[in-house]
Each structure stands twice: as structure tokens, then as C-alpha cells.
Design an enzyme around this catalytic site. Structure first.
Site: not given
Length: 338
Positions: A154, A25, A96
Site C-alpha cells: 500500500c 493488505e 511494510k
């Protein structure tokens, strides 16, 4: 420097026969940039770095997902993104969905959430290319049936309804997770179980790439905990070490398991799925198919554990199951002798 490290790693992966590569990330800038994420200097540098990577890897027959911040001039917001690239082209940007803002995390200070499956989904200009920015794109290989890639970032995995669930129901057999998960005592085991468990629930391959040494000069430690799992089994793992973590995913087997499992249903048939999950966009790419040298272990005796302790436990379990079954049958038939 980061761009050079990334394309060097990509070239090394290509030499080792890797066809799909997942990097951490925000690896192009670093995850712990703080308020610098809001600065044009850093954002311009990230785009220039991506241009460098695209030019340096335009001849590599490999799909790579790498992390960087992306400005969206359409709504003047900043997104924590994964860029999926191949042969000098950005196939798509995945933003994200869930931004942690607790404990040591404060991503909502800089980034906007993608909004889930009914959120951001439009084109942006990046490195001179018109690229789709969304949170629900999947990438399907035209030359290898059943190789369909989905991406989450994540925290997306740690929530109660991970985006990967809808991506898998929409056809993704391989989920890539770009992560910057710092270390606290006991977290590694939880992370490992989370990745393996998700691959089992979704009948998919799951590749988890974590930020490692050199990521931060702040008060966080990153171990580079890289994990590759398939259908509940751990295939490869690396922690507290730099470099590539490599294995093979059997997408043909995963497709078979999904056909066999009648409760694994696409969104249109799943009564618990949201209607807007049907809006998943598919991006096509192609890879040259060749022979693969297996590095993953394949047991010659898959039903007999190699470890003596595990084998004894397995035998004891078999004995108990058989005994309970026999006991029930004898009771039901009222047998007086056996």
C-alpha cells in the site's frame, strides 16, 4: 471465515489458470481492527488461519501473496506483512516499509516499520516453518525465465522512494501491491495513474489488490479498486465489485525493454542507488509452464487509435511534428522553395 474466503478465492483463481495471485493488505484479519491488532487472540487466530489456507491449497501450482500481521519474537515487534505462499509453504514474509500515520491512518500505533533495505532481515517461526522476514525479498521462478516477483504494501507505493524501484533494479519484473486504500473523491484516478506510471518507470508488470466491500464497519469506505498495469499501460481494472481481476503480463517483452533501455541499470551500476540495495535476497520457486489463453486486448493496429477522437488527436500531433521538422529543415538549409 476470512481464511475460508481466501482459500476459496485461491481455488477459483487456479481453475481460471492464474499462476500469480495478489490479495489485499491484512486480508486475513481485516485492515480496520484497530487496537485488536495488539491482542494475542487476533494474532493467534491469524496464524491459525494461515495454517488452514496452507493446508487447503497445498496442491495448487500458484504463488499467492496475502496480508496478515506477524509477531516477531526476536525483537518483540509487530509487522504489517505480506506472506508469499505456494503449495503449503511460506516462501517468505515481506514487511511494510512505510507506515502512514496521517489523516484517517494510524498504523504506527500498532505496527513497526521494516526499516527499509537496511532494516529487518532474519528468520521467524510461522505455522511451524522457518521463514525469512524482510522488506527486500524477491521471488524468482526457476521454470519461467524473467518471472521475478517483488512485493510492496500500500503506502510503500505512495512515497517518494518506493521499495519497488530497488526491487525492479534488482531483477523483479512483476510487482505485487497488497493494499487497503480507502475511497475519497478523486482518489481513484490518482491511484490509477500512480500504478500505471510506476509500471512504466520500472518497465514492469504491476498488480494492485485493494480491500473492498465488507472490509470495514468504521467510518471508511473501501471499493476493491484492483488494477493490473504493464509498462505504463492499464490491462485490467475493477472497482466497486467483488471477485477476481485477471490479465496476463508479458515478462519476455519487459526483459527486452530493459535490455534496450540503457538507463535502466542494476544497483551496482546506478550512481544514485544505496549500497545496501545490493543485499536483496532471492527465493526460488517453480511453476509448471503451460499454454496461456490471452484475455488482454492486443490491438491489430497498435499505432492507430480505435477511438475516432483519439485518432484525430494522434493525426493532428503527427502533422504538427512533421510540419515543425520540415520548417526547421527549410530554415536551416535556407531553401527558397519547397
Amino acid at each position: 471465515y476470512n481464511a475460508e474466503q481466501i482459500f476459496t478465492m485461491m481455488r477459483e483463481a487456479d481453475k481460471q489458470g492464474v499462476k500469480v495471485l495478489c490479495l489485499p493488505e491484512l486480508c486475513l484479519t481485516g485492515y480496520t481492527c484497530g487496537d485488536l491488532f495488539l491482542q494475542d487472540t487476533l494474532l493467534n487466530g491469524a496464524e491459525e488461519g494461515l495454517k488452514t489456507i496452507l493446508e487447503a491449497t497445498k496442491n495448487l501450482d500458484m504463488v499467492t501473496a496475502l496480508g496478515l500481521p506477524v509477531r516477531d519474537k526476536w525483537n518483540n515487534k509487530l509487522y504489517n506483512c505480506a506472506a508469499v505462499i505456494q503449495k503449503g509453504e511460506v516462501l517468505g514474509l515481506v514487511a511494510k516499509t512505510y507506515l502512514p500515520n496521517y489523516g484517517e491512518f494510524c498504523e504506527q500505533r500498532w505496527f513497526s516499520p521494516s526499516g527499509g533495505f537496511d532494516g529487518v532481515d532474519h528468520n521467524v517461526t510461522l505455522c511451524g516453518q522457518e521463514v525469512n522476514l524482510s522488506c527486500n525479498g524477491i521471488f524468482a521462478c526457476t521454470g519461467k525465465e524473467n518471472l521475478v516477483i517483488g512485493v510492496e504494501i500500500c503506502e510503500d507505493l505512495w512515497v517518494s522512494r518506493p521499495p519497488s524501484a530497488a526491487l525492479a533494479r534488482s531483477g523483479a519484473t512483476l510487482i505485487l501491491n497488497l493494499s487497503a486504500s480507502n475511497e475519497t473523491v478523486g482518489k481513484a484516478n490518482y491511484r490509477r495513474n500512480l500504478v500505471a506510471g510506476q509500471s512504466g518507470r520500472l518497465l514492469c508488470g504491476y498488480v494492485y489488490a485493494d480491500a473492498g466491500e465488507g472490509e470495514s464497519t468504521t467510518d471508511l469506505v473501501f471499493s476493491g479498486h484492483n488494477i493490473i498495469a504493464e509498462n505504463g499501460s492499464l490491462l485490467a481494472e475493477r472497482r466497486f465489485a467483488a471477485g477476481l481481476t485477471i490479465s496476463e503480463i508479458d515478462v519476455q517483452r519487459l526483459a527486452y525493454e530493459r535490455r534496450r533501455n540503457t538507463t535502466f541499470t542494476p544497483p551496482a551500476r546506478d550512481p544514485m542507488a544505496e549500497a545496501h540495495c545490493l543485499g536483496v535476497s532471492r527465493v526460488a520457486f517453480n511453476l509448471k509452464v503451460g499454454e496461456t489463453k490471452l484475455t488482454r486486448y492486443v490491438s491489430p493496429n497498435p499505432f492507430v487509435p480505435a477511438d475516432a477522437e483519439d485518432r484525430a488527436e494522434r493525426c493532428n500531433e503527427i502533422l504538427k511534428i512533421a510540419a515543425l521538422g520540415l520548417k526547421k529543415r527549410l530554415e536551416h538549409t535556407r531553401a527558397r522553395t519547397a
